[in-house]
Design a protein around this motif. Structure first.
Motif, PDB file in Angstrom:
ATOM      1  N   ILE A  88      -7.571  35.821   1.600  1.00 11.67           N
ATOM      2  CA  ILE A  88      -8.242  36.991   2.149  1.00 11.67           C
ATOM      3  C   ILE A  88      -7.995  38.151   1.201  1.00 11.67           C
ATOM      4  CG2 ILE A  88      -6.731  36.427   4.033  1.00 11.67           C
ATOM      5  CD1 ILE A  88      -7.022  38.779   5.390  1.00 11.67           C
ATOM      6  N   THR A  89      -8.921  39.039   1.121  1.00  9.97           N
ATOM      7  CA  THR A  89      -8.849  40.111   0.137  1.00  9.97           C
ATOM      8  C   THR A  89      -8.130  41.337   0.678  1.00  9.97           C
ATOM      9  OG1 THR A  89     -10.904  41.173   0.812  1.00  9.97           O
ATOM     10  CG2 THR A  89     -11.073  39.382  -0.805  1.00  9.97           C
ATOM     11  N   LYS A  90      -7.703  42.184  -0.244  1.00  6.74           N
ATOM     12  CA  LYS A  90      -7.067  43.442   0.140  1.00  6.74           C
ATOM     13  C   LYS A  90      -8.024  44.257   1.012  1.00  6.74           C
ATOM     14  CE  LYS A  90      -4.769  47.454  -1.720  1.00  6.74           C
ATOM     15  NZ  LYS A  90      -4.293  48.203  -2.826  1.00  6.74           N
ATOM     16  N   HIS A  91      -9.298  44.247   0.667  1.00  4.46           N
ATOM     17  CA  HIS A  91     -10.314  44.963   1.437  1.00  4.46           C
ATOM     18  C   HIS A  91     -10.344  44.465   2.885  1.00  4.46           C
ATOM     19  CE1 HIS A  91     -14.083  47.054   2.226  1.00  4.46           C
ATOM     20  NE2 HIS A  91     -14.580  45.911   2.697  1.00  4.46           N
ATOM     21  N   GLU A  92     -10.303  43.159   3.069  1.00  6.87           N
ATOM     22  CA  GLU A  92     -10.310  42.585   4.422  1.00  6.87           C
ATOM     23  C   GLU A  92      -9.039  42.941   5.180  1.00  6.87           C
ATOM     24  OE1 GLU A  92     -12.820  38.482   4.110  1.00  6.87           O
ATOM     25  OE2 GLU A  92     -10.985  38.616   2.936  1.00  6.87           O
ATOM     26  N   ILE A  93      -7.925  43.000   4.478  1.00  4.00           N
ATOM     27  CA  ILE A  93      -6.666  43.371   5.126  1.00  4.00           C
ATOM     28  C   ILE A  93      -6.763  44.803   5.646  1.00  4.00           C
ATOM     29  CG2 ILE A  93      -4.212  43.878   4.749  1.00  4.00           C
ATOM     30  CD1 ILE A  93      -4.212  41.556   2.728  1.00  4.00           C
ATOM     31  N   GLU A  94      -7.221  45.715   4.747  1.00  2.00           N
ATOM     32  CA  GLU A  94      -7.300  47.129   5.130  1.00  2.00           C
ATOM     33  C   GLU A  94      -8.336  47.357   6.222  1.00  2.00           C
ATOM     34  OE1 GLU A  94      -7.970  48.856   1.316  1.00  2.00           O
ATOM     35  OE2 GLU A  94      -5.861  48.758   0.769  1.00  2.00           O
ATOM     36  N   ASP A  95      -9.512  46.764   6.090  1.00  2.00           N
ATOM     37  CA  ASP A  95     -10.569  46.965   7.080  1.00  2.00           C
ATOM     38  C   ASP A  95     -10.258  46.297   8.406  1.00  2.00           C
ATOM     39  OD1 ASP A  95     -11.938  48.428   5.256  1.00  2.00           O
ATOM     40  OD2 ASP A  95     -13.544  46.968   4.936  1.00  2.00           O
ATOM     41  N   GLY A  96      -9.616  45.142   8.353  1.00  2.00           N
ATOM     42  CA  GLY A  96      -9.324  44.406   9.576  1.00  2.00           C
ATOM     43  C   GLY A  96      -8.015  44.790  10.225  1.00  2.00           C
ATOM     44  N   GLY A  97      -7.271  45.683   9.570  1.00  2.00           N
ATOM     45  CA  GLY A  97      -5.994  46.090  10.117  1.00  2.00           C
ATOM     46  C   GLY A  97      -4.950  44.989  10.070  1.00  2.00           C
ATOM     47  N   ILE A  98      -5.178  43.976   9.245  1.00  2.00           N
ATOM     48  CA  ILE A  98      -4.209  42.886   9.143  1.00  2.00           C
ATOM     49  C   ILE A  98      -3.129  43.327   8.168  1.00  2.00           C
ATOM     50  CG2 ILE A  98      -3.849  40.473   8.499  1.00  2.00           C
ATOM     51  CD1 ILE A  98      -6.904  40.114   8.920  1.00  2.00           C
ATOM     52  N   ILE A 107       0.398  40.601   1.861  1.00  2.00           N
ATOM     53  CA  ILE A 107      -0.212  41.129   0.638  1.00  2.00           C
ATOM     54  C   ILE A 107      -1.216  40.116   0.101  1.00  2.00           C
ATOM     55  CG2 ILE A 107       0.198  41.847  -1.743  1.00  2.00           C
ATOM     56  CD1 ILE A 107       2.993  42.719  -0.933  1.00  2.00           C
ATOM     57  N   ALA A 108      -2.390  40.613  -0.294  1.00  2.00           N
ATOM     58  CA  ALA A 108      -3.413  39.749  -0.879  1.00  2.00           C
ATOM     59  C   ALA A 108      -3.154  39.582  -2.373  1.00  2.00           C
ATOM     60  CB  ALA A 108      -4.795  40.342  -0.649  1.00  2.00           C
ATOM     61  N   LYS A 109      -3.323  38.346  -2.862  1.00  2.00           N
ATOM     62  CA  LYS A 109      -3.255  38.062  -4.299  1.00  2.00           C
ATOM     63  C   LYS A 109      -4.635  38.339  -4.885  1.00  2.00           C
ATOM     64  CE  LYS A 109      -0.276  33.944  -3.907  1.00  2.00           C
ATOM     65  NZ  LYS A 109      -0.326  32.494  -4.124  1.00  2.00           N
ATOM     66  N   PRO A 110      -4.760  38.694  -6.114  1.00  2.00           N
ATOM     67  CA  PRO A 110      -3.666  39.036  -7.025  1.00  2.00           C
ATOM     68  C   PRO A 110      -3.138  40.438  -6.720  1.00  2.00           C
ATOM     69  CG  PRO A 110      -5.749  39.350  -8.135  1.00  2.00           C
ATOM     70  CD  PRO A 110      -6.062  38.807  -6.763  1.00  2.00           C
ATOM     71  N   ILE A 111      -1.922  40.672  -7.091  1.00  2.00           N
ATOM     72  CA  ILE A 111      -1.317  41.986  -6.892  1.00  2.00           C
ATOM     73  C   ILE A 111      -0.646  42.402  -8.196  1.00  2.00           C
ATOM     74  CG2 ILE A 111       0.793  40.959  -5.942  1.00  2.00           C
ATOM     75  CD1 ILE A 111       1.047  43.569  -4.242  1.00  2.00           C
ATOM     76  N   ALA A 112      -0.801  43.667  -8.522  1.00  2.00           N
ATOM     77  CA  ALA A 112      -0.168  44.196  -9.731  1.00  2.00           C
ATOM     78  C   ALA A 112       1.341  44.270  -9.509  1.00  2.00           C
ATOM     79  CB  ALA A 112      -0.726  45.582 -10.044  1.00  2.00           C
ATOM     80  N   THR A 113       2.080  44.075 -10.578  1.00  2.00           N
ATOM     81  CA  THR A 113       3.542  44.086 -10.495  1.00  2.00           C
ATOM     82  C   THR A 113       4.051  45.392  -9.896  1.00  2.00           C
ATOM     83  OG1 THR A 113       3.708  42.585 -12.369  1.00  2.00           O
ATOM     84  CG2 THR A 113       5.676  43.840 -11.816  1.00  2.00           C
TER      85      THR A 113
END
Length: 125
Positions: A88-98, A107-113
């Motif tokens: 699942i994407t960062k966008h989906e996490i933020e929009d879905g409140g997950i 945290i959604a991959k990929p993620i910056a160090t």
């Protein structure tokens, strides 16, 4: 400086190599790695990491199952877990409140160090 002990449990060998190297290069962390949930539980129980980075989708045992088992072991029941996934994407996490699963961060991959280090330090206080 006292380096924090981080355990990464992920079945993707390239991801383990990449994240371990990047986190250790910051000088803030000592990183342990496990390519499966079963090995991760064994390492976590023996090494007592300060925090666990845990892939949700793995063969044999899901990240959620690993977290449930760790929560029942005296040595690891208080260890914070940050779930990682590319499903699942960062966008989906933020929009879905997950933002967490079973009280853990997500945290959604990929993620910056830099973002991962911030999330780890935030979780550890």
């Amino acid at each position: 400086m006292d380096r924090k002990k981080i355990l990464i449990i992920d079945d993707e060998e390239d991801f383990l190599f990449f994240v371990k190297g990047n986190l250790e290069n910051t000088g803030e962390f000592h990183v342990l790695e496990a390519p499966s949930g079963k090995k991760g539980i064994k390492i976590a129980t023996g090494e007592k990491p300060d925090l666990i980075l845990l892939d949700i989708s793995m063969p044999e045992m899901s990240g959620e199952e690993v977290a449930k088992r760790l929560s029942k072991i005296p040595e690891t029941k208080e260890t914070p877990v940050i779930f990682l996934t590319a499903l699942i994407t960062k966008h989906e996490i933020e929009d879905g409140g997950i933002s967490n699963i079973a009280g853990h961060k997500f945290i959604a991959k990929p993620i910056a160090t830099k973002q991962l280090v911030a999330a780890i330090n935030n979780t550890l206080g």
